[in-house]
Design a protein around this motif. Structure first.
Motif, PDB file in Angstrom:
ATOM      1  N   LYS A  91       2.607 -27.462   4.956  1.00 60.24           N
ATOM      2  CA  LYS A  91       1.536 -27.259   5.930  1.00 60.24           C
ATOM      3  C   LYS A  91       0.251 -26.896   5.191  1.00 60.24           C
ATOM      4  N   ALA A  92      -0.098 -25.646   5.090  1.00 58.20           N
ATOM      5  CA  ALA A  92      -1.356 -25.294   4.429  1.00 58.20           C
ATOM      6  C   ALA A  92      -1.402 -25.768   2.976  1.00 58.20           C
ATOM      7  N   LEU A  93      -0.244 -25.835   2.323  1.00 55.98           N
ATOM      8  CA  LEU A  93      -0.224 -26.244   0.914  1.00 55.98           C
ATOM      9  C   LEU A  93      -0.161 -27.753   0.738  1.00 55.98           C
ATOM     10  N   GLY A  94      -0.019 -28.497   1.821  1.00 54.52           N
ATOM     11  CA  GLY A  94      -0.197 -29.942   1.782  1.00 54.52           C
ATOM     12  C   GLY A  94       0.825 -30.730   1.004  1.00 54.52           C
ATOM     13  N   SER A  95       1.953 -30.141   0.645  1.00 61.01           N
ATOM     14  CA  SER A  95       2.952 -30.828  -0.160  1.00 61.01           C
ATOM     15  C   SER A  95       4.228 -31.030   0.651  1.00 61.01           C
ATOM     16  N   GLN A  96       5.359 -30.727   0.074  1.00 61.32           N
ATOM     17  CA  GLN A  96       6.657 -30.870   0.722  1.00 61.32           C
ATOM     18  C   GLN A  96       7.572 -29.779   0.192  1.00 61.32           C
ATOM     19  N   GLY A  97       8.455 -29.276   1.061  1.00 60.56           N
ATOM     20  CA  GLY A  97       9.410 -28.268   0.624  1.00 60.56           C
ATOM     21  C   GLY A  97       9.236 -26.967   1.378  1.00 60.56           C
ATOM     22  N   GLY A  98      10.038 -25.975   1.002  1.00 64.18           N
ATOM     23  CA  GLY A  98       9.971 -24.672   1.647  1.00 64.18           C
ATOM     24  C   GLY A  98      10.423 -23.596   0.680  1.00 64.18           C
ATOM     25  N   GLY A  99      10.510 -22.366   1.182  1.00 59.00           N
ATOM     26  CA  GLY A  99      10.925 -21.307   0.283  1.00 59.00           C
ATOM     27  C   GLY A  99      11.224 -20.007   1.005  1.00 59.00           C
ATOM     28  N   VAL A 100      11.725 -19.059   0.220  1.00 55.50           N
ATOM     29  CA  VAL A 100      12.015 -17.708   0.692  1.00 55.50           C
ATOM     30  C   VAL A 100      11.358 -16.733  -0.272  1.00 55.50           C
ATOM     31  N   ALA A 101      10.670 -15.739   0.287  1.00 54.66           N
ATOM     32  CA  ALA A 101      10.071 -14.670  -0.514  1.00 54.66           C
ATOM     33  C   ALA A 101      10.757 -13.364  -0.143  1.00 54.66           C
ATOM     34  N   ALA A 102      11.280 -12.663  -1.142  1.00 52.05           N
ATOM     35  CA  ALA A 102      12.046 -11.446  -0.855  1.00 52.05           C
ATOM     36  C   ALA A 102      12.217 -10.630  -2.127  1.00 52.05           C
ATOM     37  N   SER A 103      13.010  -9.586  -2.022  1.00 49.49           N
ATOM     38  CA  SER A 103      13.311  -8.752  -3.181  1.00 49.49           C
ATOM     39  C   SER A 103      14.240  -9.490  -4.138  1.00 49.49           C
ATOM     40  N   GLU A 104      14.311  -9.000  -5.350  1.00 51.45           N
ATOM     41  CA  GLU A 104      15.195  -9.593  -6.363  1.00 51.45           C
ATOM     42  C   GLU A 104      16.647  -9.677  -5.893  1.00 51.45           C
ATOM     43  N   PRO A 105      17.232  -8.624  -5.314  1.00 47.33           N
ATOM     44  CA  PRO A 105      18.625  -8.721  -4.869  1.00 47.33           C
ATOM     45  C   PRO A 105      18.842  -9.792  -3.799  1.00 47.33           C
ATOM     46  N   VAL A 106      17.887  -9.944  -2.884  1.00 46.60           N
ATOM     47  CA  VAL A 106      18.033 -10.967  -1.840  1.00 46.60           C
ATOM     48  C   VAL A 106      17.992 -12.363  -2.457  1.00 46.60           C
ATOM     49  N   ILE A 107      17.055 -12.607  -3.344  1.00 46.66           N
ATOM     50  CA  ILE A 107      16.952 -13.936  -3.958  1.00 46.66           C
ATOM     51  C   ILE A 107      18.205 -14.245  -4.767  1.00 46.66           C
ATOM     52  N   GLU A 108      18.710 -13.282  -5.512  1.00 50.60           N
ATOM     53  CA  GLU A 108      19.945 -13.505  -6.262  1.00 50.60           C
ATOM     54  C   GLU A 108      21.111 -13.805  -5.327  1.00 50.60           C
ATOM     55  N   HIS A 109      21.133 -13.136  -4.189  1.00 50.93           N
ATOM     56  CA  HIS A 109      22.186 -13.406  -3.204  1.00 50.93           C
ATOM     57  C   HIS A 109      22.075 -14.833  -2.674  1.00 50.93           C
ATOM     58  N   LEU A 110      20.863 -15.302  -2.403  1.00 53.42           N
ATOM     59  CA  LEU A 110      20.686 -16.666  -1.903  1.00 53.42           C
ATOM     60  C   LEU A 110      21.100 -17.695  -2.947  1.00 53.42           C
ATOM     61  N   ILE A 111      20.738 -17.463  -4.191  1.00 54.89           N
ATOM     62  CA  ILE A 111      21.111 -18.389  -5.258  1.00 54.89           C
ATOM     63  C   ILE A 111      22.627 -18.544  -5.335  1.00 54.89           C
ATOM     64  N   ASN A 112      23.336 -17.470  -5.064  1.00 63.66           N
ATOM     65  CA  ASN A 112      24.789 -17.483  -5.195  1.00 63.66           C
ATOM     66  C   ASN A 112      25.543 -17.713  -3.890  1.00 63.66           C
ATOM     67  N   SER A 113      24.837 -17.670  -2.750  1.00 67.95           N
ATOM     68  CA  SER A 113      25.531 -17.754  -1.469  1.00 67.95           C
ATOM     69  C   SER A 113      24.993 -18.786  -0.493  1.00 67.95           C
ATOM     70  N   ALA A 114      23.732 -19.161  -0.610  1.00 73.39           N
ATOM     71  CA  ALA A 114      23.119 -20.049   0.387  1.00 73.39           C
ATOM     72  C   ALA A 114      23.545 -21.502   0.152  1.00 73.39           C
ATOM     73  N   ARG A 115      24.242 -22.051   1.101  1.00 72.77           N
ATOM     74  CA  ARG A 115      24.782 -23.398   0.939  1.00 72.77           C
ATOM     75  C   ARG A 115      23.691 -24.456   0.831  1.00 72.77           C
ATOM     76  N   THR A 116      22.559 -24.249   1.525  1.00 73.38           N
ATOM     77  CA  THR A 116      21.487 -25.244   1.452  1.00 73.38           C
ATOM     78  C   THR A 116      20.718 -25.168   0.137  1.00 73.38           C
ATOM     79  N   PHE A 117      21.003 -24.160  -0.672  1.00 73.77           N
ATOM     80  CA  PHE A 117      20.470 -24.112  -2.029  1.00 73.77           C
ATOM     81  C   PHE A 117      21.493 -24.645  -3.027  1.00 73.77           C
ATOM     82  N   ILE A 118      22.707 -24.180  -2.911  1.00 77.00           N
ATOM     83  CA  ILE A 118      23.751 -24.527  -3.876  1.00 77.00           C
ATOM     84  C   ILE A 118      24.090 -26.015  -3.840  1.00 77.00           C
ATOM     85  N   PHE A 119      24.162 -26.595  -2.642  1.00 76.35           N
ATOM     86  CA  PHE A 119      24.671 -27.949  -2.485  1.00 76.35           C
ATOM     87  C   PHE A 119      23.600 -28.989  -2.195  1.00 76.35           C
ATOM     88  N   ASP A 120      22.347 -28.655  -2.437  1.00 77.04           N
ATOM     89  CA  ASP A 120      21.253 -29.599  -2.191  1.00 77.04           C
ATOM     90  C   ASP A 120      20.526 -29.900  -3.488  1.00 77.04           C
TER      91      ASP A 120
END
Length: 375
Positions: free
Chosen positions: A226-255
């Motif tokens: 949208k405002a950045l005019g490109s493609q893609g998305g993201g999550v902004a959070a604390s270090e523990p949350v991001i590490e949890h997503l890297i190891n648990s989020a299926r749309t990250f692991i399998f995409d």
């Protein structure tokens, strides 16, 4: 498959049939339909950065981020996004839709109370359905209902999820009040900044940072498209949350990782926003102008808080007709019909963009006036 024909007939009867209309590269129509709020999708530096990334890294990321799809360019983008969002860490996905699926499904389980605003985006609704949590949909912006639901479920781990800026009318969620509830009850607050990143705040940092909301239980999702005019998305959070997503989020692991061209363009766009603090204000000002112009043309725009202003029209057929008249007059405007509109009232949806000129606005007023006369 007769049921497909029946569904199609029903959509036609309700004025809800949709068709794809190719957008041509040489179109001369004024764009107040897209979400390119800052005009960066065609910015020469942003485009060239995407081309350079394509030449350097190739057409695709080649694999999951955990296999071969994590490049030095991805890491550089995430560092820049963390600066823009004032976040401890960010993690990018192939779309904002996938980012919402990741954050909500990875942070909930069968013992979680999941509280979702009734006007949330479809990606949040789908994430709630896919989660194993007990989901309660609360009335739009009803903080008291959130507080009451948590109180009625003592001992339940709670996750509150809301759009920062509701995409149909461009109005803000009560973020400060929701953050207070989350802190009081040790709940996680997930906020989708899709329509506020790059638009709200002094430097486009988004609604949460602009409101001074910054605690360890805050998780923000966002889009690069949208405002950045490109493609893609993201999550902004604390270090523990991001590490949890890297190891648990299926749309990250399998995409497969975000394509290098999109990464390069998003990085250049992020750098541009950081160096051009005037851009968010220009987009908001353009939206104010569009709302005023709509009133001059005989419409009444709904209240707005950022770069989206919508005009209630009535039936789907009336909204489609108004959109068609605007196109004939040289203006592309969004047409939102059920199920995209939560109250069932079809709308023209206008987006203010930082590069709209006075001549553009004059043409928009002429088009809206013609649409008003035709409906």
């Amino acid at each position: 498959m007769t049921w497909l024909a029946q569904r199609a007939e029903h959509r036609q009867a309700q004025g809800l049939h949709r068709t794809l209309r190719p957008r041509h590269a040489d179109s001369q129509r004024i764009d107040i339909a897209s979400n390119d709020y800052l005009g960066l999708a065609t910015d020469p530096d942003v485009v060239e950065a995407g081309v350079a990334a394509l030449r350097t890294w190739g057409a695709g990321a080649t694999g999951s981020r955990l296999v071969s799809g994590h490049t030095a360019l991805h890491a550089e983008l995430e560092s820049a996004l963390s600066i823009l969002l004032r976040a401890e860490r960010t993690l990018t996905f192939s779309s904002g839709y996938l980012a919402n699926l990741a954050a909500i499904t990875a942070l909930t389980d069968e013992d979680t109370l999941l509280l979702s605003d009734a006007y949330n985006h479809a990606s949040i609704i789908d994430a709630c359905r896919l989660s194993r949590a007990k989901t309660t949909v609360y009335p739009n912006k009803d903080v008291a209902a959130v507080r009451r639901a948590i109180g009625e479920n003592p001992g339940k781990r709670a996750v509150i999820v809301t759009d920062a800026l509701f995409s149909v009318d461009g109005d803000l969620a009560p973020l400060e009040q929701l953050a207070e509830v989350a802190q009081t009850h040790d709940a996680v607050l997930v906020v989708d900044e899709a329509h506020s990143l790059g638009v709200l705040g002094d430097t486009g940092e988004g609604a949460c940072a602009a409101a001074g909301i910054d605690h360890e239980h805050l998780v923000r999702t966002f889009t690069l498209s949208k405002a950045l005019g490109s493609q893609g998305g993201g999550v902004a959070a604390s270090e523990p949350v991001i590490e949890h997503l890297i190891n648990s989020a299926r749309t990250f692991i399998f995409d497969t990782g975000l394509a290098p061209a999109a990464v390069g363009s998003a990085l250049a766009a992020t750098t541009t926003v950081l160096s051009r603090p005037d851009l968010p204000g220009l987009a908001r000002s353009a939206t104010d102008n569009l709302a005023e112009i709509a009133e001059h043309a005989g419409w009444q725009a709904n209240p707005h808080d950022a770069a989206v202003a919508s005009i209630p029209v009535g039936t789907p057929a009336q909204a489609v007709r108004a959109q068609q008249v605007c196109a004939q007059e040289g203006v592309d405007v969004g047409c939102f019909r059920p199920p995209s509109v939560p109250d069932g009232i079809a709308r023209l949806r206008m987006t203010g963009q930082a590069d709209l000129t006075d001549d553009d606005l004059n043409l928009v007023e002429k088009a809206l006036r013609a649409a008003r006369e035709a409906t």
